[in-house]
Design a protein around this motif. Structure first.
Motif, PDB file in Angstrom:
ATOM      1  N   GLY A  66      27.000  67.738  47.186  1.00  0.00           N
ATOM      2  CA  GLY A  66      26.378  67.518  45.874  1.00  0.00           C
ATOM      3  C   GLY A  66      27.389  67.414  44.740  1.00  0.00           C
ATOM      4  N   LYS A  67      28.576  66.916  45.040  1.00  0.00           N
ATOM      5  CA  LYS A  67      29.635  66.846  44.017  1.00  0.00           C
ATOM      6  C   LYS A  67      29.244  65.990  42.824  1.00  0.00           C
ATOM      7  CE  LYS A  67      32.824  65.463  46.903  1.00  0.00           C
ATOM      8  NZ  LYS A  67      32.073  65.705  48.143  1.00  0.00           N
ATOM      9  N   SER A  68      28.700  64.811  43.098  1.00  0.00           N
ATOM     10  CA  SER A  68      28.385  63.913  41.976  1.00  0.00           C
ATOM     11  C   SER A  68      27.360  64.534  41.050  1.00  0.00           C
ATOM     12  CB  SER A  68      27.812  62.591  42.450  1.00  0.00           C
ATOM     13  OG  SER A  68      28.300  62.250  43.677  1.00  0.00           O
ATOM     14  N   THR A  69      26.293  65.059  41.643  1.00  0.00           N
ATOM     15  CA  THR A  69      25.228  65.669  40.845  1.00  0.00           C
ATOM     16  C   THR A  69      25.800  66.833  40.045  1.00  0.00           C
ATOM     17  OG1 THR A  69      23.765  65.123  42.690  1.00  0.00           O
ATOM     18  CG2 THR A  69      22.878  66.606  41.009  1.00  0.00           C
ATOM     19  N   ARG A 107      27.293  57.051  40.538  1.00  0.00           N
ATOM     20  CA  ARG A 107      26.988  58.363  41.097  1.00  0.00           C
ATOM     21  C   ARG A 107      26.825  59.407  40.004  1.00  0.00           C
ATOM     22  NH1 ARG A 107      31.318  60.051  43.432  1.00  0.00           N
ATOM     23  NH2 ARG A 107      30.442  61.529  44.881  1.00  0.00           N
ATOM     24  N   LYS A 201      23.417  73.929  45.610  1.00  0.00           N
ATOM     25  CA  LYS A 201      22.025  73.689  46.025  1.00  0.00           C
ATOM     26  C   LYS A 201      21.254  75.002  46.176  1.00  0.00           C
ATOM     27  CE  LYS A 201      23.191  69.351  48.341  1.00  0.00           C
ATOM     28  NZ  LYS A 201      22.907  68.409  49.403  1.00  0.00           N
ATOM     29  N   ASP A 203      18.718  76.364  45.054  1.00  0.00           N
ATOM     30  CA  ASP A 203      17.463  76.167  44.322  1.00  0.00           C
ATOM     31  C   ASP A 203      16.292  76.159  45.293  1.00  0.00           C
ATOM     32  OD1 ASP A 203      17.737  73.572  45.516  1.00  0.00           O
ATOM     33  OD2 ASP A 203      18.858  72.898  43.778  1.00  0.00           O
TER      34      ASP A 203
HETATM   35  N1  LIG Z   1      18.470  70.811  46.500  1.00  0.00           N
HETATM   36  C1  LIG Z   1      19.531  70.238  45.923  1.00  0.00           C
HETATM   37  N2  LIG Z   1      19.935  69.018  46.321  1.00  0.00           N
HETATM   38  C2  LIG Z   1      21.006  68.471  45.708  1.00  0.00           C
HETATM   39  C3  LIG Z   1      21.703  69.155  44.681  1.00  0.00           C
HETATM   40  N3  LIG Z   1      22.736  68.377  44.286  1.00  0.00           N
HETATM   41  C4  LIG Z   1      22.675  67.246  45.040  1.00  0.00           C
HETATM   42  N4  LIG Z   1      21.629  67.305  45.881  1.00  0.00           N
HETATM   43  C5  LIG Z   1      21.253  66.265  46.840  1.00  0.00           C
HETATM   44  O1  LIG Z   1      22.265  66.195  47.842  1.00  0.00           O
HETATM   45  C6  LIG Z   1      22.596  64.848  48.161  1.00  0.00           C
HETATM   46  C7  LIG Z   1      24.064  64.576  47.884  1.00  0.00           C
HETATM   47  O2  LIG Z   1      24.287  64.665  46.502  1.00  0.00           O
HETATM   48  P1  LIG Z   1      25.532  64.016  45.784  1.00  0.00           P
HETATM   49  O3  LIG Z   1      25.580  64.576  44.430  1.00  0.00           O
HETATM   50  O4  LIG Z   1      25.530  62.535  45.941  1.00  0.00           O
HETATM   51  O5  LIG Z   1      26.637  64.674  46.686  1.00  0.00           O
HETATM   52  P2  LIG Z   1      28.125  64.364  47.048  1.00  0.00           P
HETATM   53  O6  LIG Z   1      28.749  65.594  47.547  1.00  0.00           O
HETATM   54  O7  LIG Z   1      28.802  63.648  45.933  1.00  0.00           O
HETATM   55  O8  LIG Z   1      27.938  63.460  48.228  1.00  0.00           O
HETATM   56  P3  LIG Z   1      28.917  62.413  48.759  1.00  0.00           P
HETATM   57  O9  LIG Z   1      28.754  61.274  47.792  1.00  0.00           O
HETATM   58  O10 LIG Z   1      28.372  62.136  50.127  1.00  0.00           O
HETATM   59  O11 LIG Z   1      30.238  63.057  48.739  1.00  0.00           O
HETATM   60  C8  LIG Z   1      21.637  63.996  47.354  1.00  0.00           C
HETATM   61  O12 LIG Z   1      20.526  63.689  48.156  1.00  0.00           O
HETATM   62  C9  LIG Z   1      21.218  64.892  46.206  1.00  0.00           C
HETATM   63  O13 LIG Z   1      19.948  64.572  45.719  1.00  0.00           O
HETATM   64  C10 LIG Z   1      21.242  70.446  44.278  1.00  0.00           C
HETATM   65  O14 LIG Z   1      21.798  71.136  43.414  1.00  0.00           O
HETATM   66  N5  LIG Z   1      20.156  70.930  44.948  1.00  0.00           N
END
Ligand SMILES: Nc1nc2c(ncn2[C@@H]2O[C@H](COP(=O)(O)OP(=O)(O)OP(=O)(O)O)[C@@H](O)[C@H]2O)c(=O)[nH]1
Length: 341
Positions: A66-69, A107, A201, A203
């Motif tokens: 969930g890095k981007s989020t 992202r 995550k 939550d």
């Molecule tokens: N429940 C929950 N899901 C999350 C959270 N943050 C991200 N997600 C979900 O997790 C998935 C990955 O989120 P990204 O933010 O794209 O994660 P990332 O680590 O950048 O992923 P990569 O791009 O694969 O490296 C998505 O489906 C999001 O909706 C969170 O805080 N809680």
């Protein structure tokens, strides 16, 4: 890139915070053309005295953590508090796949359109060393342009985390709720460089699991950290900062919960480094280490391109494979072949 480059206007534009000039300066810094490289160094020399003012934070975590989020939410929070936030990325896989995993503007939807933020995808300049060099130099541009928070995102591939740790003040590791055996899956090396850890995550139905995972991880760290300190030989910088115990927190990038505390701990880590004088020492050491890492990269690429080495290497490799030559002798011959010219 324009045909003629007016370095004075580039520098002036960057110092005024003009996004167009910042983008052009970064393109120049990332360029691999010899004439551009020279111009880039001149520009960086002008900007250097105006750099160094940002809080530099590395952020890592496996794909899907969930890095981007998280960065989108944290960056937004920080801009609301009056910070100017730059998001850079070190993604060595982007040079192999031709596409960047990290730093893609789409992202980070909120930050991408936020006038107080600047999101830059990972450069695709070949090796990890090349990517890291471009990112370090981009950091100088961003700081000179007045960005006071630089977040450097990296994906946990190979040496990329250690490389990013060498360019930031504090390192944040995002992880997911894992327990027992799953904890083993977290690379030991990254636990040693993490200054703050957060189980993301946390939550909805995952919240309880996240909290117990955080407790377990904190316990595992307590067992591991003293060893890391003890294993540093006299005169060597220990892997961990002496006056700091890395906290393990929980957060949710999606809900924005816990981000405040994550940032507060990162700030506290930096304050500890500052109060002990370690921040200045750390940044100086990083500069020196950077010099040597560029020397190593340069030597290695010259060696790999050296004609005699290229001719000899496959034969030596073959003999090592069949067991008629020792690895040590093969290595010696390669180095000798390089040194003869
Ligand atoms: N429940 C929950 N899901 C999350 C959270 N943050 C991200 N997600 C979900 O997790 C998935 C990955 O989120 P990204 O933010 O794209 O994660 P990332 O680590 O950048 O992923 P990569 O791009 O694969 O490296 C998505 O489906 C999001 O909706 C969170 O805080 N809680």
């Amino acid at each position: 890139m324009p045909r003629t480059i007016d370095l004075d206007s580039y520098a002036k534009g960057v110092l005024e915070g003009s996004r167009a000039h910042i983008a052009r300066a970064i393109t120049l810094v990332e360029s691999r053309r010899a004439d551009h490289r020279e111009l880039a160094q001149q520009l960086l020399t002008t900007l250097l005295p105006h750099s160094g003012g940002a809080r530099r934070v590395g952020i890592s975590g496996v794909p899907g953590v969930g890095k981007s989020t998280f960065i989108d939410a944290l960056g937004t929070l920080l801009t609301e508090r009056g910070h100017r936030v730059a998001v850079l990325a070190v993604d060595p896989s982007s040079s192999r796949t031709g596409g960047s995993i990290l730093g893609d503007k789409t992202r980070m939807e909120r930050l991408a359109v936020n006038p107080a933020a600047f999101v830059r995808p990972s450069p695709t300049a070949g090796t990890l060393g090349g990517v890291a060099k471009a990112t370090r130099e981009t950091m100088i541009v961003m700081e000179a342009a007045g960005y006071d928070v630089v977040l450097v995102e990296t994906v946990g591939v190979g040496q990329s985390e250690a490389t990013v740790a060498q360019m930031v003040d504090s390192f944040l590791l995002l992880t997911l709720a894992r327990t027992g055996d799953q904890l083993q899956g977290i690379k030991k090396g990254v636990l040693e460089i993490a200054d703050v850890l957060a189980v993301n995550k946390a939550d909805g139905p995952h919240e309880r699991d996240a909290r117990s995972a955080a407790r377990e991880l904190a316990g595992a760290l307590r067992l591991m950290r003293p060893q890391a300190l003890g294993s540093a030989r006299a005169g060597e910088t220990p892997l961990t900062d002496t006056a700091w115990t890395p906290p393990v927190l929980t957060c949710s990038g999606r809900e924005g919960s816990g981000l405040d505390e994550v940032w507060e701990r990162l700030e506290r880590h930096r304050a500890v480094l500052e109060s002990t004088g370690e921040l200045t020492a750390k940044r100086r050491d990083q500069q020196v280490e950077w010099v040597w890492s560029m020397v190593r990269d340069d030597l290695l690429s010259r060696l790999e391109q050296h004609q005699d080495v290229r001719r000899l290497a496959p034969l030596l490799e073959e003999r090592v494979r069949e067991g008629s030559l020792t690895a040590t002798l093969a290595a010696q011959r390669i180095v000798e072949a390089f040194g003869l010219r």
